[in-house]
Motif scaffolding. Structure first.
Motif, PDB file in Angstrom:
ATOM      1  N   ASP A 197      -0.019  15.516  11.662  1.00  0.00           N
ATOM      2  CA  ASP A 197       0.932  16.628  11.705  1.00  0.00           C
ATOM      3  C   ASP A 197       1.344  17.106  10.319  1.00  0.00           C
ATOM      4  O   ASP A 197       2.241  17.944  10.168  1.00  0.00           O
ATOM      5  N   GLY A 198       0.695  16.574   9.280  1.00  0.00           N
ATOM      6  CA  GLY A 198       1.006  16.999   7.921  1.00  0.00           C
ATOM      7  C   GLY A 198       2.050  16.156   7.225  1.00  0.00           C
ATOM      8  O   GLY A 198       2.284  16.331   6.020  1.00  0.00           O
ATOM      9  N   THR A 199       2.690  15.240   7.950  1.00  0.00           N
ATOM     10  CA  THR A 199       3.660  14.347   7.343  1.00  0.00           C
ATOM     11  C   THR A 199       2.955  13.095   6.834  1.00  0.00           C
ATOM     12  O   THR A 199       1.738  12.969   6.941  1.00  0.00           O
ATOM     13  N   SER A 200       3.726  12.184   6.293  1.00  0.00           N
ATOM     14  CA  SER A 200       3.182  10.922   5.800  1.00  0.00           C
ATOM     15  C   SER A 200       3.758   9.768   6.596  1.00  0.00           C
ATOM     16  O   SER A 200       4.861   9.854   7.160  1.00  0.00           O
ATOM     17  N   SER A 201       3.026   8.680   6.638  1.00  0.00           N
ATOM     18  CA  SER A 201       3.534   7.466   7.260  1.00  0.00           C
ATOM     19  C   SER A 201       4.712   6.948   6.449  1.00  0.00           C
ATOM     20  O   SER A 201       4.828   7.238   5.255  1.00  0.00           O
ATOM     21  N   PRO A 202       5.620   6.181   7.070  1.00  0.00           N
ATOM     22  CA  PRO A 202       6.750   5.643   6.317  1.00  0.00           C
ATOM     23  C   PRO A 202       6.289   4.737   5.176  1.00  0.00           C
ATOM     24  O   PRO A 202       5.224   4.112   5.230  1.00  0.00           O
ATOM     25  N   GLY A 217       0.798  -1.211   0.000  1.00  0.00           N
ATOM     26  CA  GLY A 217       0.000   0.000   0.000  1.00  0.00           C
ATOM     27  C   GLY A 217       0.834   1.267   0.000  1.00  0.00           C
ATOM     28  O   GLY A 217       2.006   1.276   0.393  1.00  0.00           O
ATOM     29  N   CYS A 218       0.232   2.363  -0.441  1.00  0.00           N
ATOM     30  CA  CYS A 218       0.909   3.665  -0.483  1.00  0.00           C
ATOM     31  C   CYS A 218       0.949   4.293   0.907  1.00  0.00           C
ATOM     32  O   CYS A 218       0.235   3.887   1.827  1.00  0.00           O
ATOM     33  N   ARG A 219       1.762   5.308   1.050  1.00  0.00           N
ATOM     34  CA  ARG A 219       1.817   6.079   2.292  1.00  0.00           C
ATOM     35  C   ARG A 219       0.473   6.751   2.560  1.00  0.00           C
ATOM     36  O   ARG A 219      -0.278   7.053   1.630  1.00  0.00           O
ATOM     37  N   THR A 220       0.219   6.992   3.839  1.00  0.00           N
ATOM     38  CA  THR A 220      -0.981   7.738   4.221  1.00  0.00           C
ATOM     39  C   THR A 220      -0.573   8.982   4.993  1.00  0.00           C
ATOM     40  O   THR A 220       0.506   9.043   5.582  1.00  0.00           O
TER      41      THR A 220
END
Length: 576
Positions: free
Chosen positions: A488-493, A481-484
């Motif tokens: 805090d505005g960042t993405s999951s690894p 799967g892609c990042r989500t």
């Protein structure tokens, strides 16, 4: 008369004392059948010694780097879990920890957990909502974790009733929610500890919340001593101690047949299987599939492997049969060929999906030549070059774990035979999965790596474990799967493959949330993944389980869990 005799007695006494102080040779060893089969230590019916191939850390079962038998064992016996596996593998509420766990709202999708009031960590604090929140926060945001996709659907974790009631809200429905919150960690110890999540359970367990606790953890000595957790609120274990003791395969067999060990659990190679099968003993021997697949990841997130032609050539260069034979040691795990990208071969109803004929099932030299030629390479002096630069790939491997380290050498040899240069980045699993493959390259390093493939942070091929859970849709989303986005505005690894296909993502999400049957999703997703040469699964890890007759209550355990699920009920009799 007496005065004349005394010196004689003194001489005799002196001779006896001198004889006692000399280095006399030890008595000869007795190699009778009785001497060779009796344990060297007095039998203790409250203690069981388990022979294993390794007790090396780390021990956080939520990390990709720690997908080992010993880490799973300690998690099963020392850490609390909301659900555990029933004998048939279905999730079953652990009523020693929980009063209830149920979906209490459809919109927003909410699961409410009620923890027993007497459930507490061994050092005093209650097992509570903050432990749920700690695990959720790290699983969705930290690199190198296993099966994170379910946690990424959670939007909030809150507690009430002193933390004994936990409300977990999801962004979408999640049928696999029962797989969450296993092996809870003591947040009151770890959240402010030096090193934080990265160092959690690296060398020890700071607090126990299960039927056993850690008395001693000594990797250098090769021994872990688990003792009955006297502060456990649930039923008391039958045994006082379980000792995990490291030995090489021949030493394990000798300790089992001699009675020093009562149980052995070690990699299922042909040599150990033959030794157990051919011995004069009454051991009960069986194969235990592990919840881990061994795979090669051809990472499209690097400049070289972003080119589908190069990935196709690399996949065609591998002799998968040889890799499986080496990795399994010719043992029973060789029967657990991972011929699907998602489902484990031990799963009931497993059906292979690997394409027949050519790569990646079989090496295809013609495909290597065609693909690299189309990618702009020419073979000169036995090596593939483009613009004067040789094709040179970086192979990442957790060098502190087998069979991954051994496989790396054969992978490199097979690439060399195809004229593809490579080097092995042999680092420990923690470093590889949490730092190296998740590093964000600078534009300069990306440009250089595109030409040479020579940047440590740009690992082109990873030999890695793929965890297998009780919910294949979760495994699919975690692996591909892609990042989500995070609050805090960042993405999951990114996943370990560094892969994201926006065209496949809707089907992956639909399977995860139950909007599409998994079989329908896989029918679309797997052919596309095979065609893109993202992953080459090899085999499912397995252990040999050997049990002496004086130990009762031992079985192979629920699927994907193993024999230690029943350890609290084990009993040992004293054989006379």
């Amino acid at each position: 008369m007496a005065s004349r005799v005394r010196p004689v007695w003194l001489l005799v006494l002196l001779g006896v004392l001198l004889a006692a102080c000399t280095n006399s040779p030890p008595p000869p060893l007795v190699n009778s059948p009785v001497a060779s089969t009796q344990p060297s230590q007095p039998a203790d019916p409250t203690q069981v010694v388990v022979g294993v191939d390794s007790v090396a850390g780390g021990y956080n079962p939520h990390l990709l780097a720690n997908q080992t038998t010993v880490a799973r064992t300690l998690g099963e016996l020392v850490l609390p879990s909301v659900f555990r596996s029933a004998p048939d593998g279905t999730p079953q509420l652990d009523q020693t920890l929980m009063n209830s766990a149920e979906v209490t709202s459809a919109e927003p999708y909410t699961v409410t957990y009620t923890i027993r009031k007497d459930a507490a960590w061994g050092d005093g604090p209650p097992i509570a909502a903050e432990d749920f929140a700690y695990l959720w926060d790290n699983m969705r945001s930290q690199p190198g974790v296993a099966d994170a996709s379910g946690y990424k659907l959670i939007t909030s974790v809150s507690g009430r009733d002193g933390g004994r009631t936990v409300e977990v809200v999801f962004s979408k429905p999640y049928p696999g929610w029962r797989t969450l919150f296993h092996d809870l960690l003591p947040s009151h110890v770890l959240k402010d500890a030096p090193g934080g999540w990265a160092a959690a359970l690296t060398e020890t367990f700071p607090a126990a919340g299960g039927p056993f606790s850690i008395k001693r953890l000594d990797p250098e000595r090769g021994e872990i001593i688990l003792q009955r957790n006297d502060r456990y609120w649930g039923p008391s274990t039958k045994l006082q101690q379980i000792i995990l003791r490291k030995a090489d395969p021949s030493g394990l067999v000798k300790a089992l047949t001699g009675g020093d060990d009562q149980l052995g659990l070690f990699p299922a190679t042909k040599s150990t299987s033959d030794a157990l099968a051919g011995g004069n003993h009454t051991l009960a021997v069986s194969t235990v599939p592990n919840p881990v697949l061994v795979q090669l990841l051809l990472r499209p997130s690097t400049p070289l492997m972003a080119n589908p032609k190069i990935r196709a050539a690399v996949a065609a260069a591998f002799d998968r049969d040889s890799l499986i034979s080496l990795g399994t040691g010719g043992g029973p795990a060789g029967q657990l060929r991972a011929d699907s990208l998602v489902l484990a071969p031990s799963r009931p109803g497993f059906v292979p999906t690997i394409p027949g004929g050519g790569s990646p099932a079989k090496p295809d030299p013609a495909k290597v030549e065609q693909s690299l030629t189309e990618a702009g390479y020419a073979k000169t002096g036995g090596a593939w070059l483009r613009d004067g630069q040789p094709l040179n790939l970086v192979i990442g491997v957790p060098g502190d774990r087998e069979p991954y380290s051994g496989l790396a050498r054969l992978v490199q040899q097979q690439l060399t035979a195809a004229g593809i240069g490579s080097r092995v980045l042999n680092t420990n699993g923690d470093q590889l999965f949490s730092k190296v493959i998740t590093a964000t390259p600078t534009p300069t390093s990306t440009t250089n790596a595109a030409a040479t493939g020579d940047s440590d942070s740009l690992v082109d091929i990873v030999i890695a474990p793929q965890p297998v859970s009780g919910d294949p849709a979760t495994d699919l989303a975690s692996a591909f799967g892609c990042r989500t986005g995070l609050p805090d505005g960042t993405s999951s690894p990114a996943n370990a493959a560094g892969f994201c296909d926006r065209e496949l993502q809707p089907a992956i999400e639909a399977a995860l949330t139950g909007a599409m049957p998994l079989s329908d999703a896989l029918a679309t997703i797997e052919p596309a993944l095979w065609k893109q040469n993202i992953a080459i699964p090899l085999f499912q890890l397995a252990d040999v389980l050997a049990v002496r007759p004086e130990l009762s209550g031992v079985s192979v355990g629920p699927p994907l869990v193993g024999p230690f699920a029943g350890a609290p009920e084990w009993q040992r009799s004293v054989r006379r």
